[in-house]
Design an enzyme around this catalytic site. Structure first.
Site, PDB file in Angstrom:
ATOM      1  CG  HIS A  76      -0.941  -0.123   2.726  1.00  0.00           C
ATOM      2  ND1 HIS A  76      -0.478   1.493   2.979  1.00  0.00           N
ATOM      3  CD2 HIS A  76      -0.174  -0.690   4.079  1.00  0.00           C
ATOM      4  CE1 HIS A  76       0.347   1.318   4.271  1.00  0.00           C
ATOM      5  NE2 HIS A  76       0.175   0.038   4.358  1.00  0.00           N
ATOM      6  CD  GLU A 225      -3.235  -1.855   5.992  1.00  0.00           C
ATOM      7  OE1 GLU A 225      -2.751  -1.988   6.539  1.00  0.00           O
ATOM      8  OE2 GLU A 225      -2.283  -0.083   6.196  1.00  0.00           O
ATOM      9  CG  ASP A 245       2.080  -3.635   5.408  1.00  0.00           C
ATOM     10  OD1 ASP A 245       2.922  -2.917   5.459  1.00  0.00           O
ATOM     11  OD2 ASP A 245       0.666  -3.570   5.541  1.00  0.00           O
ATOM     12  CG  HIS A 325       1.697   2.823  12.596  1.00  0.00           C
ATOM     13  ND1 HIS A 325      -0.416   2.756  12.891  1.00  0.00           N
ATOM     14  CD2 HIS A 325       1.515   2.341  11.676  1.00  0.00           C
ATOM     15  CE1 HIS A 325      -0.598   2.028  12.237  1.00  0.00           C
ATOM     16  NE2 HIS A 325       0.021   1.869  11.700  1.00  0.00           N
TER      17      HIS A 325
END
Length: 348
Positions: A76, A225, A245, A325
């Site tokens: 993604h 995503e 991913d 993240h």
């Protein structure tokens, strides 16, 4: 003997993947604001000689070749980010998160605000009282205490509005992409632009080498995503699908940044047992650095595909990424091992 995939990945391909990573991370693409990243992928694939297609949702797909037993490899290009929720009386912006954004990792980060009429303004993400010389007590780093300070001379709501900024405008954090001499890759949005770069590297190698594929292979670049439905539409003839991913690195996990991670279970449940076993066996047979891991707080494109009702086998692999993240870190060895595992699965 462990090879870290070096015998499967040429230095030319590795350099190309690094270039694509720098190019992709330089394109702001929080979910919902992905048109430029998608167009970049389309243009890159066209330049190679492929015929990419863009779906109504904004995904990009291209058939690499082969016939029978259709396989989809998905990555993604949408990222975490934020949106203007409201313009405050002091001219600063109150943000709302896009995706699983962690504000504690963005406190003090530079950013750019994009208006709907095509303008952009730089700024900085800060909490409402960031100065240690002023704050009577620490401010809790949570969304309602965060604001965007524009690098413009504004002191009120009307002045900010005069710049063309309005509710719903996109806020993108600076990626700060660095690749060190020792091979470490540091950047925001390695999730999942590192994997997207790997798939572009695969596409280029296949086209340059003229290698024949033993099955039909489609690469898919999704754009939703981070909000859970990127892979909800795939080619109807798909038999197998592997999300490429980020591999998780952290406490209670076996993977490191220099390995390829094979996920056996995440928050959506177990991945296909037979496909996962095939991937693990291939990694072992090829002497790759790999790990089988459970990701406790994770969801992938291919799970959205399953929820949409497709009858497929599903898997998830990726280079190990630390501090997901956050300002993330991986390593070129993780890229090598991931790329080598994909090639091994394709029989190349």
């Amino acid at each position: 003997m462990n090879t870290t995939g070096k015998d499967k990945v040429s230095e030319q391909t590795l350099a190309y993947i690094q270039t694509q990573l720098k190019n992709l991370t330089a394109i702001p693409s929080p979910t919902g604001f992905t048109a430029k990243a998608a167009q970049y992928v389309i243009d890159t694939l066209k330049d190679m000689g492929y015929c990419p297609q863009k779906t109504r949702k904004g995904n990009v797909q291209a058939v690499l070749g082969g016939v029978g037993s259709p396989l989809v490899l998905a990555a993604h290009v949408d990222t975490l980010g934020a949106m203007v929720r409201n313009i405050k009386a002091n001219g600063r912006l109150r943000p709302t998160t896009i995706g699983g954004h962690q504000w504690r990792t963005a406190d003090g980060e530079n950013c750019t605000v994009f208006t709907r009429d095509g303008r952009s303004y730089t700024g900085v993400v800060l909490n409402v009282e960031p100065s240690s010389h002023v704050a009577d007590k620490p401010v809790e780093i949570k969304e309602e205490n965060m604001e965007i300070l524009l690098d413009e001379n504004v002191a009120g709501k009307e002045e900010t509005q005069a710049l063309g900024i309005q509710n719903g405008d996109i806020i993108a954090m600076d990626p700060r992409t660095v690749i060190t001499k020792s091979g470490y890759i540091k950047s925001r949005f390695l999730d999942d632009k590192l994997s997207a770069s790997i798939l572009l590297g695969l596409a280029k190698e296949l086209k340059d080498s003229g290698a024949a594929l033993s099955r039909k292979v489609t690469i898919l670049f999704t754009v939703n995503e981070e909000i859970g439905h990127g892979g909800s539409v795939v080619p109807d003839d798909t038999d197998d699908m592997i999300s490429v991913d980020m591999g998780c690195v952290g406490g209670d996990l076996s993977c490191t940044e220099r390995m390829v991670s094979i996920c056996v279970k995440d928050s959506g449940g177990p991945y296909n047992y037979e496909l996962t076993t095939e991937l693990a066996d291939l990694a072992k047979e090829n002497g790759l650095d790999y790990a089988l891991d459970v990701y406790p707080h994770y969801g992938s494109d291919v799970e959205a595909t399953l929820r949409a009702g497709y009858d497929i086998r599903h898997g998830l692999i990726g280079a190990g990424v630390y501090a997901s993240h956050n300002y993330e870190r991986s390593h070129l060895d993780g890229v090598r091992n991931t790329y080598a595992l994909i090639k091994a699965y394709l029989g190349l």
